[in-house]
Motif scaffolding. Structure first.
Motif, mmCIF file in Angstrom:
data_model
loop_
_atom_site.group_PDB
_atom_site.id
_atom_site.type_symbol
_atom_site.label_atom_id
_atom_site.label_comp_id
_atom_site.label_asym_id
_atom_site.label_seq_id
_atom_site.Cartn_x
_atom_site.Cartn_y
_atom_site.Cartn_z
ATOM 1 N N PRO A 1 -8.144 -15.170 -13.319
ATOM 2 C CA PRO A 1 -9.404 -15.512 -13.995
ATOM 3 C C PRO A 1 -10.486 -15.916 -12.986
ATOM 4 O O PRO A 1 -10.214 -16.627 -12.025
ATOM 5 C CB PRO A 1 -9.023 -16.699 -14.892
ATOM 6 C CG PRO A 1 -7.542 -16.622 -15.030
ATOM 7 C CD PRO A 1 -7.027 -15.976 -13.783
ATOM 8 N N ASN A 2 -11.675 -15.418 -13.202
ATOM 9 C CA ASN A 2 -12.861 -15.763 -12.414
ATOM 10 C C ASN A 2 -12.805 -15.324 -10.952
ATOM 11 O O ASN A 2 -13.566 -15.827 -10.130
ATOM 12 C CB ASN A 2 -13.142 -17.267 -12.486
ATOM 13 C CG ASN A 2 -13.278 -17.752 -13.909
ATOM 14 O OD1 ASN A 2 -13.907 -17.093 -14.736
ATOM 15 N ND2 ASN A 2 -12.653 -18.867 -14.220
ATOM 16 N N LEU A 3 -11.893 -14.416 -10.619
ATOM 17 C CA LEU A 3 -11.807 -13.880 -9.255
ATOM 18 C C LEU A 3 -11.759 -12.361 -9.315
ATOM 19 O O LEU A 3 -11.240 -11.792 -10.276
ATOM 20 C CB LEU A 3 -10.554 -14.396 -8.545
ATOM 21 C CG LEU A 3 -10.497 -15.883 -8.234
ATOM 22 C CD1 LEU A 3 -9.129 -16.259 -7.683
ATOM 23 C CD2 LEU A 3 -11.582 -16.268 -7.238
ATOM 24 N N PRO A 4 -12.272 -11.699 -8.283
ATOM 25 C CA PRO A 4 -12.167 -10.239 -8.273
ATOM 26 C C PRO A 4 -10.704 -9.795 -8.169
ATOM 27 O O PRO A 4 -9.891 -10.466 -7.531
ATOM 28 C CB PRO A 4 -12.941 -9.816 -7.024
ATOM 29 C CG PRO A 4 -13.437 -11.042 -6.368
ATOM 30 C CD PRO A 4 -12.960 -12.233 -7.130
ATOM 31 N N ALA A 5 -10.404 -8.682 -8.789
ATOM 32 C CA ALA A 5 -9.048 -8.127 -8.720
ATOM 33 C C ALA A 5 -8.769 -7.654 -7.291
ATOM 34 O O ALA A 5 -9.677 -7.273 -6.558
ATOM 35 C CB ALA A 5 -8.906 -6.970 -9.693
ATOM 36 N N VAL A 6 -7.490 -7.696 -6.917
ATOM 37 C CA VAL A 6 -7.062 -7.283 -5.585
ATOM 38 C C VAL A 6 -6.039 -6.168 -5.741
ATOM 39 O O VAL A 6 -5.142 -6.251 -6.583
ATOM 40 C CB VAL A 6 -6.453 -8.471 -4.801
ATOM 41 C CG1 VAL A 6 -5.919 -8.017 -3.445
ATOM 42 C CG2 VAL A 6 -7.482 -9.581 -4.634
ATOM 43 N N ASP A 7 -6.161 -5.153 -4.907
ATOM 44 C CA ASP A 7 -5.211 -4.041 -4.931
ATOM 45 C C ASP A 7 -3.845 -4.482 -4.408
ATOM 46 O O ASP A 7 -3.741 -5.411 -3.598
ATOM 47 C CB ASP A 7 -5.705 -2.887 -4.064
ATOM 48 C CG ASP A 7 -6.960 -2.237 -4.598
ATOM 49 O OD1 ASP A 7 -7.379 -2.556 -5.725
ATOM 50 O OD2 ASP A 7 -7.535 -1.398 -3.865
ATOM 51 N N ALA A 8 -2.819 -3.784 -4.839
ATOM 52 C CA ALA A 8 -1.466 -3.950 -4.300
ATOM 53 C C ALA A 8 -1.162 -2.727 -3.457
ATOM 54 O O ALA A 8 -1.488 -1.603 -3.842
ATOM 55 C CB ALA A 8 -0.451 -4.062 -5.430
ATOM 56 N N LEU A 9 -0.549 -2.945 -2.321
ATOM 57 C CA LEU A 9 -0.094 -1.855 -1.472
ATOM 58 C C LEU A 9 1.422 -1.760 -1.570
ATOM 59 O O LEU A 9 2.104 -2.780 -1.530
ATOM 60 C CB LEU A 9 -0.486 -2.089 -0.011
ATOM 61 C CG LEU A 9 -1.959 -2.268 0.300
ATOM 62 C CD1 LEU A 9 -2.162 -2.549 1.788
ATOM 63 C CD2 LEU A 9 -2.753 -1.053 -0.140
ATOM 64 N N ILE A 10 1.925 -0.548 -1.707
ATOM 65 C CA ILE A 10 3.354 -0.288 -1.699
ATOM 66 C C ILE A 10 3.669 0.255 -0.310
ATOM 67 O O ILE A 10 3.104 1.276 0.103
ATOM 68 C CB ILE A 10 3.777 0.727 -2.775
ATOM 69 C CG1 ILE A 10 3.245 0.321 -4.147
ATOM 70 C CG2 ILE A 10 5.292 0.900 -2.770
ATOM 71 C CD1 ILE A 10 3.686 -1.022 -4.641
ATOM 72 N N LEU A 11 4.543 -0.436 0.403
ATOM 73 C CA LEU A 11 4.924 -0.036 1.752
ATOM 74 C C LEU A 11 6.374 0.398 1.760
ATOM 75 O O LEU A 11 7.189 -0.093 0.970
ATOM 76 C CB LEU A 11 4.728 -1.188 2.736
ATOM 77 C CG LEU A 11 3.305 -1.450 3.216
ATOM 78 C CD1 LEU A 11 2.393 -1.879 2.119
ATOM 79 C CD2 LEU A 11 3.290 -2.459 4.333
ATOM 80 N N GLN A 12 6.677 1.314 2.674
ATOM 81 C CA GLN A 12 8.024 1.866 2.757
ATOM 82 C C GLN A 12 8.449 2.002 4.204
ATOM 83 O O GLN A 12 7.629 2.310 5.060
ATOM 84 C CB GLN A 12 8.039 3.232 2.074
ATOM 85 C CG GLN A 12 9.365 3.960 2.149
ATOM 86 C CD GLN A 12 9.287 5.270 1.399
ATOM 87 O OE1 GLN A 12 9.079 5.270 0.186
ATOM 88 N NE2 GLN A 12 9.417 6.366 2.100
ATOM 89 N N LEU A 13 9.719 1.777 4.429
ATOM 90 C CA LEU A 13 10.333 1.973 5.740
ATOM 91 C C LEU A 13 11.531 2.887 5.549
ATOM 92 O O LEU A 13 12.373 2.624 4.691
ATOM 93 C CB LEU A 13 10.774 0.631 6.328
ATOM 94 C CG LEU A 13 11.545 0.658 7.640
ATOM 95 C CD1 LEU A 13 10.674 1.194 8.766
ATOM 96 C CD2 LEU A 13 12.058 -0.726 7.978
ATOM 97 N N GLU A 14 11.551 3.958 6.317
ATOM 98 C CA GLU A 14 12.685 4.910 6.249
ATOM 99 C C GLU A 14 13.649 4.605 7.380
ATOM 100 O O GLU A 14 13.229 4.424 8.535
ATOM 101 C CB GLU A 14 12.168 6.350 6.406
ATOM 102 C CG GLU A 14 11.259 6.814 5.305
ATOM 103 C CD GLU A 14 11.972 7.341 4.084
ATOM 104 O OE1 GLU A 14 13.181 7.602 4.161
ATOM 105 O OE2 GLU A 14 11.315 7.497 3.051
ATOM 106 N N TYR A 15 14.938 4.537 7.063
ATOM 107 C CA TYR A 15 15.965 4.374 8.084
ATOM 108 C C TYR A 15 16.549 5.741 8.417
ATOM 109 O O TYR A 15 16.732 6.569 7.552
ATOM 110 C CB TYR A 15 17.099 3.466 7.573
ATOM 111 C CG TYR A 15 16.683 2.030 7.360
ATOM 112 C CD1 TYR A 15 16.454 1.188 8.425
ATOM 113 C CD2 TYR A 15 16.554 1.527 6.068
ATOM 114 C CE1 TYR A 15 16.079 -0.133 8.225
ATOM 115 C CE2 TYR A 15 16.202 0.208 5.861
ATOM 116 C CZ TYR A 15 15.964 -0.619 6.941
ATOM 117 O OH TYR A 15 15.600 -1.910 6.731
#
Length: 151
Positions: free
Chosen positions: A136-150
């Motif tokens: 509430p009362n704050l700008p929305a923030v994006d989520a980043l999906i990160l991946q690591l391949e073994y």
């Protein structure tokens, strides 16, 4: 010292929840939530502890050859001392032994320090969820999906 805990005791879970409340104040997971998750076979906890003091933790889930970090945190008194890197090192070894080929996590796009840590670990951004984190009362923030391949 990093310990892979199969069945953490009540005090260990409460210590993790206390760190959660500090490092994730908006959406900290309670001891009850952590207890419920850890009762399931696919959820695991790594603890960074010294002389019985829990300095950091990593809660993750393994499903077949994929794993996801759900929570990782270091108590503010011990940040910038390599605790998170030690947790990642222990996690990588554990996942490699268990034939995991892919590790994923989600991070707020405005969490520059965490993103830098993850990139040093070899993670790559594979997706962006626009406006995912909303308060509430704050700008929305994006989520980043990160991946690591073994392998």
């Amino acid at each position: 010292m990093i310990d892979a805990i199969q069945k953490p005791n009540k005090q260990q879970i409460q210590a993790v929840a206390a760190i959660e409340a500090i490092v994730q104040p908006i959406d900290a997971w309670s001891a009850a939530t952590l207890t419920q998750l850890l009762a399931q076979d696919s959820y695991h906890l790594l603890l960074a502890a010294e002389s019985g003091v829990i300095k950091g933790y990593c809660l993750y889930q393994v499903l077949f050859e994929q794993a996801e970090i759900l929570r990782i945190g270091t108590h503010p008194d011990y940040q910038r001392q390599g605790i998170a890197s030690q947790l990642f090192s222990a996690l990588h070894k554990t996942l490699f032994k268990n034939n995991v080929t892919q590790l994923m996590l989600e991070v707020r796009a405005d969490n520059v320090a965490a993103i830098a840590l993850y990139e040093r670990q070899g993670f790559k951004t594979i997706h962006r969820r626009s406006g995912y984190y909303q308060q509430p009362n704050l700008p929305a923030v994006d989520a980043l999906i990160l991946q690591l391949e073994y392998g």
